[in-house]
Design an enzyme around this catalytic site. Structure first.
Site, PDB file in Angstrom:
ATOM      1  N   ARG A  81      38.004  16.041 -42.278  1.00 38.61           N
ATOM      2  CA  ARG A  81      37.786  15.946 -40.832  1.00 38.61           C
ATOM      3  C   ARG A  81      36.431  16.485 -40.409  1.00 38.61           C
ATOM      4  NH1 ARG A  81      43.651  18.218 -39.188  1.00 38.61           N
ATOM      5  NH2 ARG A  81      44.497  17.084 -40.957  1.00 38.61           N
ATOM      6  N   GLU A 103      44.469  22.055 -49.676  1.00 40.55           N
ATOM      7  CA  GLU A 103      44.012  20.766 -49.151  1.00 40.55           C
ATOM      8  C   GLU A 103      42.807  21.002 -48.263  1.00 40.55           C
ATOM      9  OE1 GLU A 103      47.015  18.617 -46.856  1.00 40.55           O
ATOM     10  OE2 GLU A 103      45.433  17.651 -45.678  1.00 40.55           O
ATOM     11  N   LYS A 154      54.053  12.772 -48.061  1.00 42.37           N
ATOM     12  CA  LYS A 154      53.860  13.739 -46.980  1.00 42.37           C
ATOM     13  C   LYS A 154      54.729  13.264 -45.813  1.00 42.37           C
ATOM     14  CE  LYS A 154      50.032  15.041 -43.919  1.00 42.37           C
ATOM     15  NZ  LYS A 154      48.799  15.825 -43.952  1.00 42.37           N
TER      16      LYS A 154
HETATM   17  C1  3PG Z   1      47.747  18.151 -41.260  1.00 43.22           C
HETATM   18  O1  3PG Z   1      46.613  17.773 -41.227  1.00 43.22           O
HETATM   19  O2  3PG Z   1      48.498  17.889 -42.198  1.00 43.22           O
HETATM   20  C2  3PG Z   1      48.216  18.896 -40.099  1.00 43.22           C
HETATM   21  O3  3PG Z   1      47.403  18.647 -39.011  1.00 43.22           O
HETATM   22  C3  3PG Z   1      48.292  20.377 -40.281  1.00 43.22           C
HETATM   23  O4  3PG Z   1      49.115  20.733 -39.262  1.00 43.22           O
HETATM   24  P1  3PG Z   1      49.186  22.177 -38.617  1.00 43.22           P
HETATM   25  O5  3PG Z   1      47.801  22.498 -38.130  1.00 43.22           O
HETATM   26  O6  3PG Z   1      50.182  22.017 -37.496  1.00 43.22           O
HETATM   27  O7  3PG Z   1      49.654  23.130 -39.690  1.00 43.22           O
END
Ligand code: 3PG
Length: 213
Positions: free
Chosen positions: A51, A47, A135
């Protein structure tokens, strides 16, 4: 499992896990070496989040050069995001939440959407629109494994990809749940290793995460 068909179902995508790296890229030149490092470590689905400005072009480059990877677009927040990422070659879109406009845009759209939910009511809204692969975000902050176990009672046909706070310490516990197909996490792709270009270390982290449980 096949990875190069043009339209995969959400369930096929999630079952190509078990760990989906959640990637934030700030330099498009990191996209290909990072994706190659992940592939070498056994990753099949990744993914790339929207951002950062480099996100969309990174999706385009990886999709074009490494068709064996299932490239998803993350942090898809609007119909425009969905359209742009499909045009860039993403095979799926994943969102931290759900909105009526995103639902509408995803119906009959070129790529599947995996919307994010946190609560039973959001889950029911997603079900009403025909979504059964979701999700679960932010997983740890929203009760983690205990919440997912509780959701299995009323919603046994929903399959989750929990994300947010997943780590080497807890991912196996999530993956042992009947309603979890994969987990998403950023621990395999630490920003400092990406900036340093330490691709070997990233391959090592990926191999550990994607090893048979
Ligand atoms: C996401 O965007 O799905 C999460 O921010 C990823 O989360 P993590 O950085 O805690 O793994």
């Amino acid at each position: 499992m096949a990875t190069s068909r043009s339209k995969l179902s959400p369930l096929e995508i999630l079952h190509n896990g078990p760990v989906i790296p959640v990637i934030v890229l700030h330099d498009v030149d990191h996209a290909l070496p990072l994706a190659q490092a992940l592939l070498a470590g056994g990753i099949r689905v990744l993914e790339i989040t929207l951002r950062s400005e480099a996100g969309l072009e990174s999706i385009r480059r990886i999709s074009a050069e490494l068709p064996e990877l299932i490239v998803g677009a993350g942090t898809v927040l609007s119909p425009d995001d969905l359209r742009m990422t499909a045009q860039a070659g993403a095979k799926f879109a994943i969102s931290p939440g759900l909105t009526p406009s995103l639902f509408a845009a995803s119906h009959d759209g070129p790529i599947p959407l995996i919307p994010g939910v946190t609560t039973a009511s959001e889950l029911m809204l997603a079900m009403e629109r025909g979504f059964t692969e979701l999700k679960f975000f932010p997983a740890e902050a929203a009760g983690g494994v205990q919440t997912l176990k509780a959701m299995y009672g009323p919603f046994p046909r929903i399959t989750f990809c929990p994300t947010g706070g997943i780590s080497p310490k807890n991912y196996k516990e999530y993956l042992s749940l009947a309603n979890v197909a994969c987990v998403g996490g950023s621990w395999i792709v630490p920003p400092d290793l990406i900036v340093k270009g330490d691709w070997d270390k990233i391959t090592e982290l990926a191999a550990k995460a994607s090893a048979k449980l």
